[in-house]
Motif scaffolding. Structure first.
Motif, mmCIF file in Angstrom:
data_model
loop_
_atom_site.group_PDB
_atom_site.id
_atom_site.type_symbol
_atom_site.label_atom_id
_atom_site.label_comp_id
_atom_site.label_asym_id
_atom_site.label_seq_id
_atom_site.Cartn_x
_atom_site.Cartn_y
_atom_site.Cartn_z
ATOM 1 N N LEU A 249 63.547 -25.218 73.792
ATOM 2 C CA LEU A 249 63.569 -26.012 72.562
ATOM 3 C C LEU A 249 63.275 -27.482 72.832
ATOM 4 O O LEU A 249 62.666 -28.168 72.003
ATOM 5 N N LYS A 250 63.696 -27.978 73.995
ATOM 6 C CA LYS A 250 63.441 -29.383 74.340
ATOM 7 C C LYS A 250 61.946 -29.625 74.513
ATOM 8 O O LYS A 250 61.411 -30.638 74.036
ATOM 9 N N ILE B 123 61.407 -21.172 64.339
ATOM 10 C CA ILE B 123 60.463 -21.200 65.454
ATOM 11 C C ILE B 123 60.160 -19.768 65.874
ATOM 12 O O ILE B 123 61.082 -19.003 66.189
ATOM 13 N N ASP C 91 52.211 -23.612 69.453
ATOM 14 C CA ASP C 91 52.250 -23.904 68.019
ATOM 15 C C ASP C 91 51.859 -22.716 67.145
ATOM 16 O O ASP C 91 51.570 -22.887 65.960
ATOM 17 N N SER D 258 60.243 -29.777 71.149
ATOM 18 C CA SER D 258 60.511 -31.064 70.509
ATOM 19 C C SER D 258 59.665 -32.171 71.130
ATOM 20 O O SER D 258 59.132 -33.038 70.422
ATOM 21 N N GLN E 147 58.229 -29.104 65.416
ATOM 22 C CA GLN E 147 59.533 -29.088 64.767
ATOM 23 C C GLN E 147 59.442 -28.251 63.503
ATOM 24 O O GLN E 147 58.743 -28.612 62.554
ATOM 25 N N ARG E 148 60.133 -27.131 63.495
ATOM 26 C CA ARG E 148 60.118 -26.220 62.352
ATOM 27 C C ARG E 148 61.520 -25.718 62.093
ATOM 28 O O ARG E 148 62.369 -25.704 62.984
ATOM 29 N N ASP E 149 61.750 -25.285 60.866
ATOM 30 C CA ASP E 149 63.043 -24.680 60.538
ATOM 31 C C ASP E 149 63.199 -23.342 61.250
ATOM 32 O O ASP E 149 64.278 -22.980 61.708
ATOM 33 N N ALA F 142 66.082 -23.437 63.679
ATOM 34 C CA ALA F 142 66.218 -24.806 64.173
ATOM 35 C C ALA F 142 67.492 -25.430 63.649
ATOM 36 O O ALA F 142 68.095 -24.957 62.678
ATOM 37 N N ASP G 246 71.111 -26.356 71.572
ATOM 38 C CA ASP G 246 70.358 -25.630 72.582
ATOM 39 C C ASP G 246 71.219 -24.585 73.279
ATOM 40 O O ASP G 246 70.718 -23.560 73.747
#
Length: 354
Positions: free
Chosen positions: A47-48, A60, A93, A51, A56-58, A8, A12
């Motif tokens: 990614l959008k 993914i 998730d 979000s 939200q993760r460091d 992250a 993008d």
């Protein structure tokens, strides 16, 4: 144990994919299944969307379409037993990467995989099957006798839509984006004297002289089609400068080919309709819906229906109703490069064999 992740904080346009060590908990959850992954499909990472839904993760996890063998089940699992062959799509998730050798997943995201189907075939086609099923049944509610226009029919998603629609007796028109695709799609057309419902017409949109509206109206006797499924649209004429987008139909062209009471299923997440577009839809009493197959795993409201769809997809693949184009499997050490290619080209897909 190693898995593939997206770091992250990167734009993008150029996300960074890395191989990271990961561990599983020693104890399984009540309804969890531990699966040895045999193959994993790689699709573009949105990614959008992640979000927007608050994920939200460091790092993914990457790779969500999996096929494998059950190693262990939780104390309350009722659907599966060890050594069962299974397939499914990890939820948005999920903390696990599908490219790990072993993953933990809730039993409600898995279905039995028929023995005759290879893990690579299922992992490569499951997402496109889900998208096609959602577009045709959930949104368009197809029925025998309908006329369907599938944009970019040679893509994995487009081909799955064609096969599923033909199975239900729908007359299919489609477009081709290159001479090679046109030749391939022409092979799906019926031979003389054959009455099976196949592709009725292939429209070569890569030719500058091709006219989508006139060819559709000619094929339908001026009535237009009942259903349209796109793989992206042009919102403005200026986008014709983009080599990839210039093959997409303009939004006004799609509305124009719809018949009275027609339905348009779009993959364009940022579709904008101007008042003249809405007026034309109103005059035709037509409708538009957005195709987002992620809603099945983002919400548990219709979990039973979702599992029914997955089961029906693998059964139709096993019976030969759905015959996806085979994806050449790549080894795990090429997964990072393969994912970077997939992320840059929306229509590309890859399958990793573990």
């Amino acid at each position: 144990m190693k898995g593939l992740f997206c770091r992250a904080g990167v734009s993008d346009a150029e996300p960074k994919f890395v191989i990271q060590e990961t561990n599983l908990p020693e104890v399984l959850g009540s309804h969890q299944v531990r699966v040895q992954v045999k193959a994993c499909g790689l699709s573009q990472l949105d990614l959008k969307l992640l979000s927007d839904v608050g994920i939200q993760r460091d790092l993914i996890p990457v790779g969500r379409e999996v096929a494998g063998v059950v190693l262990q089940v939780g104390p309350k699992v009722t659907f599966f037993q060890p050594e069962d062959e299974v397939a499914g799509i990890l939820p948005l998730d999920s903390p696990c990467s599908g490219l790990c050798e072993v993953i933990d997943i809730e039993e409600h995201y898995l279905v039995q995989k028929p023995e005759k189907l290879s893990s690579v075939c299922v992992a490569g086609a499951l997402r496109d099957g889900l998208s096609a099923y959602t577009a045709l049944h959930t949104h368009a509610r197809i029925a025998a006798g309908h006329t369907l226009l599938v944009m970019d029919g040679a893509s994995p998603f487009g081909l799955t839509c064609i096969q599923l629609a033909c199975y239900h007796g729908v007359k299919v028109l489609t477009t081709s984006h290159s001479p090679q695709q046109h030749t391939f799609l022409e092979q799906l057309r019926p031979s003389v004297g054959v009455q099976d419902p196949l592709v009725a017409r292939v429209i070569p949109v890569y030719k500058s002289s091709s006219d989508l509206l006139s060819e559709v109206l000619e094929e339908t006797g001026g009535l237009g089609v009942d259903l349209v499924i796109d793989s992206g649209v042009r919102l403005h004429e200026a986008e014709e400068d983009d080599e990839e987008k210039k093959l997409f139909p303009h939004k006004h062209d799609i509305i124009s080919v719809l018949g009275v009471g027609g339905h348009w299923v779009t993959s364009q997440h940022d579709l904008q309709l101007d008042p003249p577009d809405c007026r034309l839809l109103y005059l035709k009493s037509a409708s538009v819906s957005f195709l987002n197959p992620e809603v099945w795993t983002a919400s548990s409201a219709q979990q039973g229906r979702y599992l029914h769809i997955l089961k029906d997809i693998v059964e139709k693949m096993s019976a030969g109703v759905l015959r996806p184009q085979a994806e050449e499997a790549v080894p795990l050490y090429e997964a990072t490069v393969a994912m970077e290619t997939v992320q840059r080209h929306q229509k590309k897909k890859a399958v990793v064999q573990l």
